[in-house]
Write a protein that holds these residues in place. Structure first.
Motif, PDB file in Angstrom:
ATOM      1  N   ALA A   1      -3.427  -6.149  17.563  1.00 43.74           N
ATOM      2  CA  ALA A   1      -3.465  -7.457  16.911  1.00 43.74           C
ATOM      3  C   ALA A   1      -4.905  -7.874  16.610  1.00 43.74           C
ATOM      4  O   ALA A   1      -5.217  -8.325  15.508  1.00 43.74           O
ATOM      5  N   HIS A   2      -5.791  -7.724  17.594  1.00 38.77           N
ATOM      6  CA  HIS A   2      -7.188  -8.120  17.408  1.00 38.77           C
ATOM      7  C   HIS A   2      -7.853  -7.346  16.271  1.00 38.77           C
ATOM      8  O   HIS A   2      -8.626  -7.911  15.497  1.00 38.77           O
TER       9      HIS A   2
ATOM     10  N   PHE B   1      -4.617   4.106   7.932  1.00 36.53           N
ATOM     11  CA  PHE B   1      -3.271   3.542   7.826  1.00 36.53           C
ATOM     12  C   PHE B   1      -2.343   3.931   8.980  1.00 36.53           C
ATOM     13  O   PHE B   1      -1.139   3.749   8.893  1.00 36.53           O
ATOM     14  N   SER B   2      -2.901   4.468  10.072  1.00 31.44           N
ATOM     15  CA  SER B   2      -2.039   4.891  11.181  1.00 31.44           C
ATOM     16  C   SER B   2      -1.317   3.692  11.790  1.00 31.44           C
ATOM     17  O   SER B   2      -1.907   2.622  11.958  1.00 31.44           O
ATOM     18  N   LEU B   3      -0.050   3.882  12.136  1.00 34.82           N
ATOM     19  CA  LEU B   3       0.760   2.800  12.723  1.00 34.82           C
ATOM     20  C   LEU B   3       0.635   2.748  14.241  1.00 34.82           C
ATOM     21  O   LEU B   3       1.215   1.883  14.886  1.00 34.82           O
TER      22      LEU B   3
ATOM     23  N   GLN C   1      -3.543   2.098  16.547  1.00 26.94           N
ATOM     24  CA  GLN C   1      -3.152   1.608  15.225  1.00 26.94           C
ATOM     25  C   GLN C   1      -4.395   1.181  14.450  1.00 26.94           C
ATOM     26  O   GLN C   1      -5.293   0.554  15.005  1.00 26.94           O
ATOM     27  N   ASP C   2      -4.412   1.540  13.152  1.00 23.16           N
ATOM     28  CA  ASP C   2      -5.557   1.204  12.303  1.00 23.16           C
ATOM     29  C   ASP C   2      -5.423  -0.191  11.701  1.00 23.16           C
ATOM     30  O   ASP C   2      -4.367  -0.818  11.782  1.00 23.16           O
TER      31      ASP C   2
ATOM     32  N   LEU D   1       0.241   9.487  -1.840  1.00 25.32           N
ATOM     33  CA  LEU D   1      -0.058   9.185  -0.438  1.00 25.32           C
ATOM     34  C   LEU D   1      -1.532   8.840  -0.309  1.00 25.32           C
ATOM     35  O   LEU D   1      -2.380   9.533  -0.877  1.00 25.32           O
ATOM     36  N   LEU D   2      -1.826   7.768   0.416  1.00 24.71           N
ATOM     37  CA  LEU D   2      -3.227   7.429   0.705  1.00 24.71           C
ATOM     38  C   LEU D   2      -3.515   7.826   2.147  1.00 24.71           C
ATOM     39  O   LEU D   2      -2.797   7.420   3.067  1.00 24.71           O
ATOM     40  N   GLY D   3      -4.573   8.618   2.333  1.00 24.00           N
ATOM     41  CA  GLY D   3      -4.905   9.107   3.671  1.00 24.00           C
ATOM     42  C   GLY D   3      -6.008   8.326   4.338  1.00 24.00           C
ATOM     43  O   GLY D   3      -6.052   8.198   5.554  1.00 24.00           O
ATOM     44  N   GLU D   4      -6.920   7.778   3.517  1.00 23.97           N
ATOM     45  CA  GLU D   4      -8.034   7.022   4.101  1.00 23.97           C
ATOM     46  C   GLU D   4      -8.719   6.216   3.001  1.00 23.97           C
ATOM     47  O   GLU D   4      -8.848   6.678   1.877  1.00 23.97           O
TER      48      GLU D   4
END
Length: 554
Positions: A110-111, A334-336, A360-361, A524-527
């Motif tokens: 969250a932060h 975009f990692s969850l 998470q990113d 797909l977007l990787g970064e």
């Protein structure tokens, strides 16, 4: 000790406190350092306190402290994750233990996405009556000690405050001291935690009876006046919103009208009709408290969870004011915080499920345009971490391109910016499309690209200059400019701006050839990274005196 370490695996775990004795006996301890959040609350624009309706999410799932209690992650398949952070303002972790300390993985996630996290202080049933009698009827010293401990706990674990939920009848002496306790707790949290919050749940009345009001009124107003906000019960009708708005006056944004996504009792709308409740709440300029949005996971099942989750939050998006990022660097894969594999540089390094919300990113906006664009998470392929961002859409006949807004920003633009993009076009003819980044700036007559002799762009849209190779001084850091592999394409850009303020970062998907037909694409977007050149050239500070503790070998 079993409180801090899982008895089966010895892994560090998050925990709660039960009863008044445990709360008053709590002290920081070397075993609980794992539980201290390592991610400071990121700044946002507009600030949380600005005058607009807010959105609070109250997470209540099967008693809490499930797989999310494992501080260093677990091998959980199809776990529950939350990632629509741009659309919400406050996250509450709820359970029925007396003192719910939010698992640190939630605070970290969250932060990183600019959202404060509250724990829950709850008393209920006959045990709750006894507990309240002990600390509230006991006078200033007794309730002051509880307020002090709660503020110390939030400060120590670095979360942002408390939801207070007294769900039991109170004696006259106890209810007389309740507003004083709330004032004391609020003052202590404000001084111990920057931006700290205390929110009161609509339960007990000023005479000590337990009767949910579903509104702000004279029976519960004294508690609202003593803290930062009121979270109402869920069975309200429109006339109660009207009365609440009138009574709250300038503090209408501090009333969080409860919406139970499970739609228990007599409610306006839950589930995929939650938008009906939100529409009414926003008509009266009030904030909303969305309770148990884990309904999507618990009720519809974990198999199509990500798809259903995007559908649920997409249906509410028009009623959820978003907040912007206001610091650089901005960098995300975009990692969850979960995956079926772990990817590194586009390669599947390790197959097998994992779940760790601390990993998470920063999350983007998830724009949806009926029939022409959908944004979702792809677990099958990623550049780094467990997932990539999948854009699926169509370019309409006669049009050249589609713009997908990923991030809203409010940042004074440094003189020179580097941007990097990693993407992969799927489908039979990937060569039919090009993919690039676009940056927009806030309207101002003085914003120029490059040197002041160039004219300002119409509508502040800038297409950063493509760099075939990074400048020598940054070659190491920006190896990304030519490191595409495993089917990923890598792009590096530079943008020089004068007196500008960054507003949006979008991805533009264009066709190579104009066409009278509509053309579908999947990308797909990787970064994506947005970097201030000046801060990159400075070498990072050296690290000294590294120590390792709490080592367990298995």
């Amino acid at each position: 000790p079993a409180r801090y370490f899982d008895t089966k695996t010895t892994e560090p775990i998050s925990f709660f406190l039960s009863g008044l004795e445990e709360l008053l006996a709590w002290q920081p301890n070397s075993n609980d350092e794992f539980n201290v959040s390592a991610v400071p609350l990121a700044q946002r624009q507009p600030p949380l306190q600005s005058r607009r309706p807010r959105t609070l999410v109250c997470h209540d799932m099967r008693g809490g402290y499930l797989e999310d209690r494992f501080i260093q992650g677990s091998a959980t398949r199809n776990p529950y994750v939350f990632y629509h952070w741009r659309y919400i303002d406050i996250f509450v972790y709820f359970s029925h233990h007396t003192v719910t300390i939010p698992p640190v993985v939630w605070t970290n996630a969250a932060h990183r996405n600019s959202v404060p996290v509250l724990g829950t202080f709850i008393t209920e049933w006959t045990d709750g009556e006894k507990l309240c009698e002990a600390f509230l009827a006991g006078g200033e010293e007794a309730y002051g000690a509880v307020a002090e401990q709660l503020a110390r706990i939030a400060q120590h674990y670095r979360f942002d405050g408390w939801l207070v939920n007294i769900e039991n009848t109170l004696s006259a002496a106890a209810v007389g001291n309740l507003p004083l306790f709330l004032r004391e707790l609020t003052a202590r949290v404000h001084s111990a935690v920057p931006g700290g919050l205390v929110i009161w749940y609509d339960s007990v009345l000023k005479n000590g009876t337990l009767r949910w009001q579903n509104e702000l009124n004279d029976e519960n107003r004294m508690f609202f006046d003593a803290c930062d906000g009121l979270f109402t019960n869920y069975n309200w009708k429109e006339e109660q919103l009207e009365r609440t708005q009138r009574l709250a006056g300038p503090r209408q944004n501090d009333v969080y009208v409860g919406v139970d996504v499970f739609a228990r009792g007599d409610v306006i709308g839950g589930g995929f009709n939650t938008d009906k409740s939100l529409r009414l709440i926003r008509q009266y300029g009030l904030s909303a408290a969305i309770f148990a949005p884990g309904w999507v996971y618990e009720h519809l099942g974990k198999e199509n969870f990500l798809q259903n989750e995007n559908r649920f939050w997409g249906s509410l998006a028009e009623y959820l004011p978003t907040h912007s990022i206001c610091t650089l660097p901005l960098t995300t894969s975009f990692s969850l915080g979960m995956g079926n594999s772990t990817f590194l540089d586009g390669k599947d390094e390790e197959s097998g499920p994992w779940y760790d919300l601390s990993a998470q990113d920063i999350q983007p906006l998830y724009p949806e345009r009926q029939g022409t664009l959908s944004t979702s998470c792809c677990l099958q392929d990623a550049w780094c971490g467990g997932s990539s961002l999948q854009l699926q859409g169509t370019i309409p006949p006669g049009e050249e391109r589609v713009a997908v807004r990923l991030f809203s920003l409010q940042i004074p633009a440094p003189p020179k910016i580097f941007l990097t993009l990693l993407y992969k076009l799927e489908g039979s003819q990937p060569d039919d499309f090009t993919v690039a980044l676009e940056v927009t700036t806030w309207d101002s007559g003085i914003c120029f690209e490059g040197n002041p002799t160039s004219l300002p762009e119409p509508n502040g849209r800038y297409h950063p200059r493509f760099l075939p190779a990074p400048p020598p001084s940054l070659a190491k850091l920006l190896a990304a400019c030519h490191r595409g592999s495993h089917g990923w394409t890598s792009r590096c850009y530079e943008l020089e701006l004068q007196d500008c303020s960054l507003r949006d970062v979008s991805v533009i998907v264009s066709r190579q050839q104009p066409s009278p037909q509509e053309t579908s694409f999947t990308c797909l977007l990787g970064e994506v990274r947005v970097l201030d050149t000046a801060s990159l050239v400075a070498s990072p500070p050296q690290v000294y005196g590294v120590t390792a503790s709490q080592l367990w070998w298995q």
